[in-house]
Scaffold this active site. Structure first.
Site, PDB file in Angstrom:
ATOM      1  CE1 TYR A 126      -3.654   2.621   0.926  1.00 21.22           C
ATOM      2  CE2 TYR A 126      -2.004   3.419   2.478  1.00 21.22           C
ATOM      3  CZ  TYR A 126      -3.188   3.592   1.796  1.00 21.22           C
ATOM      4  OH  TYR A 126      -3.911   4.743   1.974  1.00 21.22           O
ATOM      5  CG  HIS A 127       2.444   4.758  -2.848  1.00 20.09           C
ATOM      6  ND1 HIS A 127       2.734   5.945  -2.210  1.00 20.09           N
ATOM      7  CD2 HIS A 127       3.382   4.617  -3.827  1.00 20.09           C
ATOM      8  CE1 HIS A 127       3.785   6.502  -2.781  1.00 20.09           C
ATOM      9  NE2 HIS A 127       4.206   5.729  -3.764  1.00 20.09           N
ATOM     10  N   GLY A 128       1.565   4.982   0.897  1.00 23.78           N
ATOM     11  CA  GLY A 128       1.184   6.109   1.739  1.00 23.78           C
ATOM     12  C   GLY A 128       1.410   7.431   1.030  1.00 23.78           C
TER      13      GLY A 128
END
Length: 299
Positions: A89-91
């Site tokens: 998941y890309h913050g």
């Protein structure tokens, strides 16, 4: 004067840590250039010749991770000895991923090559850093070569769009991206899910506005600046690998990693969502994330 001073102070508090991170990244590249010039290093940036420089850089970021975010890494035993594709998941700012790369190298002396958005390679003054840390545009051919050479390869299917427009609900924004699944099937390697707890509480984006969304979709450039940088607890979890199955289709493999309806349900058998459901409070809470710095019982 008081109002202006308070306003400026608030702006500095919101943006100073992200700007500091950017400063440290450029400083890292400068140190690599000095190392290259003093040692007259002309070897391939991915070769072992650069390992001493990588260790120095990784040690710096690991110390920063421990101090600022009390960083923890769990599930390293789930990484295969050979090649594999990490999906994460890309913050808003993927600083957690930088922490992961640093600790993986310190613990295992292992590189994980990273697929990055094309705009990253347009940033001036970072060429050597990107090469030494194994950041690549991520074409199908490049990924297959890296996997054939035994490397781990990481990819965030949501990419910049997920960074800009996801929020404390931790919605995955993968769209129809299935390339990573096809590469895994072609290379006959497992897919390993990864997620960092509280990454959206550490750094956030302003609420989505139609203008900025349209601007991004037309230019593919991130115009919205991140803010935050609070010292919340970061824990990166590496899930169990999804093994290569010659009988599975690309669509079925994508479904295993991220269900098409994007609902965060613990009952789904999708890997990334299962990690989020298990380890993340939805919606995310900055206060809870800060208090977790003092929670010694949770692992």
């Amino acid at each position: 004067v008081v109002i202006v001073s308070l306003t400026m102070s608030a702006i500095l508090v919101f943006f100073i840590v992200p700007l500091t991170i950017l400063f440290f990244i450029y400083l890292t590249n400068i140190l690599l250039l000095i190392y290259q010039r003093n040692g007259e290093v002309k070897a391939d940036p991915l070769s072992d010749v650069w390992d001493s420089a990588r260790k120095t850089i990784a040690s710096f970021w690991d110390i920063y991770a421990r101090i600022w975010h009390g960083y923890e890494l769990h599930g390293v035993e789930n990484l295969p000895e050979g090649p594999g594709i990490l999906v994460y998941y890309h913050g808003a700012i993927p600083i957690d991923y930088l922490y992961f790369l640093s600790r993986l190298f310190l613990w295992k002396k292992r590189l994980c090559l990273s697929v990055a958005d094309h705009f990253v390679f347009r940033l001036p003054g970072l060429k050597l850093l990107l090469e030494v840390t194994g950041v690549m545009p991520g074409t199908r051919e490049e990924c297959l070569i890296a996997l054939k050479n035994g490397h781990l390869v990481s990819v965030s299917p949501g990419g910049v769009r997920e960074a800009l427009f996801s929020d404390e609900s931790y919605q995955l924004m993968w769209g129809n991206r299935k390339g990573f699944a096809q590469v895994a099937l072609d290379a006959k390697v497992p897919i390993i899910p990864m997620y960092t707890q509280n990454v959206r509480e550490g750094y956030r984006m302003f609420k989505e506005r139609r203008f900025f969304r349209q601007l991004y979709e037309s230019t593919r450039l991130p115009f919205t600046p991140p803010y935050g940088g609070l010292p919340v607890k970061f824990r990166t979890y590496i899930g169990e690998p999804i093994p290569y199955d010659p009988n599975i289709t690309t669509e079925e493999l994508v479904e295993k990693v991220c269900k098409d309806n994007f609902l965060f349900s613990f009952q789904t058998k999708t890997a990334v969502q299962a990690l989020i459901s298990k380890h993340q409070t939805i919606p995310g809470s900055i206060w809870k994330a800060l208090l977790e710095r003092f929670d010694k019982r949770r692992k």
